[in-house]
Design an enzyme around this catalytic site. Structure first.
Site, PDB file in Angstrom:
ATOM      1  N   GLU A 178       0.869  -1.181   0.000  1.00  0.00           N
ATOM      2  CA  GLU A 178       0.000   0.000   0.000  1.00  0.00           C
ATOM      3  C   GLU A 178       0.901   1.224   0.000  1.00  0.00           C
ATOM      4  O   GLU A 178       1.747   1.356   0.874  1.00  0.00           O
ATOM      5  CB  GLU A 178      -0.807  -0.043   1.307  1.00  0.00           C
ATOM      6  CG  GLU A 178      -2.174   0.498   1.263  1.00  0.00           C
ATOM      7  CD  GLU A 178      -3.192  -0.647   1.167  1.00  0.00           C
ATOM      8  OE1 GLU A 178      -4.312  -0.400   0.751  1.00  0.00           O
ATOM      9  OE2 GLU A 178      -2.852  -1.781   1.517  1.00  0.00           O
ATOM     10  N   MET A 215       4.765   6.434   3.259  1.00  0.00           N
ATOM     11  CA  MET A 215       4.396   5.523   4.352  1.00  0.00           C
ATOM     12  C   MET A 215       3.906   4.192   3.845  1.00  0.00           C
ATOM     13  O   MET A 215       2.754   3.823   4.077  1.00  0.00           O
ATOM     14  CB  MET A 215       3.285   6.164   5.173  1.00  0.00           C
ATOM     15  CG  MET A 215       3.269   5.646   6.593  1.00  0.00           C
ATOM     16  SD  MET A 215       1.827   6.312   7.423  1.00  0.00           S
ATOM     17  CE  MET A 215       0.615   5.028   7.046  1.00  0.00           C
ATOM     18  N   PRO A 216       4.775   3.464   3.145  1.00  0.00           N
ATOM     19  CA  PRO A 216       4.309   2.183   2.601  1.00  0.00           C
ATOM     20  C   PRO A 216       3.963   1.185   3.713  1.00  0.00           C
ATOM     21  O   PRO A 216       4.653   1.116   4.726  1.00  0.00           O
ATOM     22  CB  PRO A 216       5.511   1.665   1.794  1.00  0.00           C
ATOM     23  CG  PRO A 216       6.443   2.814   1.681  1.00  0.00           C
ATOM     24  CD  PRO A 216       6.176   3.730   2.818  1.00  0.00           C
ATOM     25  N   ILE A 217       2.870   0.477   3.507  1.00  0.00           N
ATOM     26  CA  ILE A 217       2.483  -0.612   4.409  1.00  0.00           C
ATOM     27  C   ILE A 217       2.516  -1.898   3.597  1.00  0.00           C
ATOM     28  O   ILE A 217       1.858  -2.009   2.572  1.00  0.00           O
ATOM     29  CB  ILE A 217       1.075  -0.388   4.991  1.00  0.00           C
ATOM     30  CG1 ILE A 217       1.050   0.900   5.819  1.00  0.00           C
ATOM     31  CG2 ILE A 217       0.651  -1.581   5.854  1.00  0.00           C
ATOM     32  CD1 ILE A 217      -0.342   1.288   6.305  1.00  0.00           C
ATOM     33  N   SER A 270       6.289   0.069   7.172  1.00  0.00           N
ATOM     34  CA  SER A 270       5.714  -0.916   8.099  1.00  0.00           C
ATOM     35  C   SER A 270       5.521  -2.231   7.359  1.00  0.00           C
ATOM     36  O   SER A 270       5.070  -2.237   6.221  1.00  0.00           O
ATOM     37  CB  SER A 270       4.343  -0.457   8.606  1.00  0.00           C
ATOM     38  OG  SER A 270       4.434   0.795   9.227  1.00  0.00           O
TER      39      SER A 270
END
Lengths: 61, 61, 61, 61, 61, 61
Positions: free
Chosen positions: A7, D1-3, D40
């Protein structure tokens, strides 16, 4: 058969995505000893108003 | 209360999606004995540059 | 390359899961015309204290 | 903010997981130019009876 | 480090999303005693033809 | 019909989870004007060796 979901905020080029999936796949093969062709990766791009940290939208930061 | 998420490449018609959710729901009711109205299904469509297999984007295959 | 994630409460037998993935796969092949071997399904089982509806945990219903 | 969410079959050691998250993070920083501390990663391990390919559970293959 | 994913039908304003992420974050801090800055929230908006309940697409209800 | 998935480290009591789903649901009803009974919440608990930030497992921090 690892399935990876990534994501991230919109705005990366297809070259960046191409490099990312290639290298993430290589890293999985190397570290968890799976077969290369078994790795699936899904990318989901988000608008900055669709991700928040600490209660604040990225579009408001 | 099964929740089903289906990730697939863009390009199906609404008729195909309608048939898919109807029949997936029926199959869950039949095989795991849940109530029909308890089944939720979310469809997420992907561009071919957002899915990779074996380290290669679908848009590059 | 559809990827299906099914979230459901614990307690089904392996026979039920086997029937479920077989038939869900068949339904996808039939309705969205994908190849059978391209369908991946992930099952995630939940405790009743890990699912809520209308603000109430299933373990409290 | 890669998840990043990684779904894989049970059985890897903590050393393998440690190496995996370290290197996947490095690859994201390098390819999509995000900050290291912004990445994350969530790992979800599956039993072989909770993953299927082509309509067949891994525990039946 | 809670990660929250919220799937909902399209159509909310950015003001609604802003209020939602702010208050969901506050509730997590209060109820599970995590740090505010540790809470990540991802919003995914769906078209009505991409969500079904009881085997029926929302766009058909 | 919002579907909320909350990923968090293991260790919360059922009282905390009960309060969390109740209040998250109330916040959604209030901020995005959905019906209370339409809100589904799934909780997924993780071991500390299954979550990483900045390339480091929580179990190593």
């Amino acid at each position: 058969m690892p399935i990876v979901q990534i994501e991230m905020v919109k705005g990366r080029t297809v070259e960046q995505k191409r490099a990312m999936v290639e290298k993430v796949t290589d890293v999985l093969v190397e570290t968890i000893q799976c077969k290369k062709e078994a790795v699936s990766i899904v990318i989901r791009e988000m608008d900055k108003e669709h991700i928040a940290k600490g209660g604040v939208l990225f579009s408001d930061m």
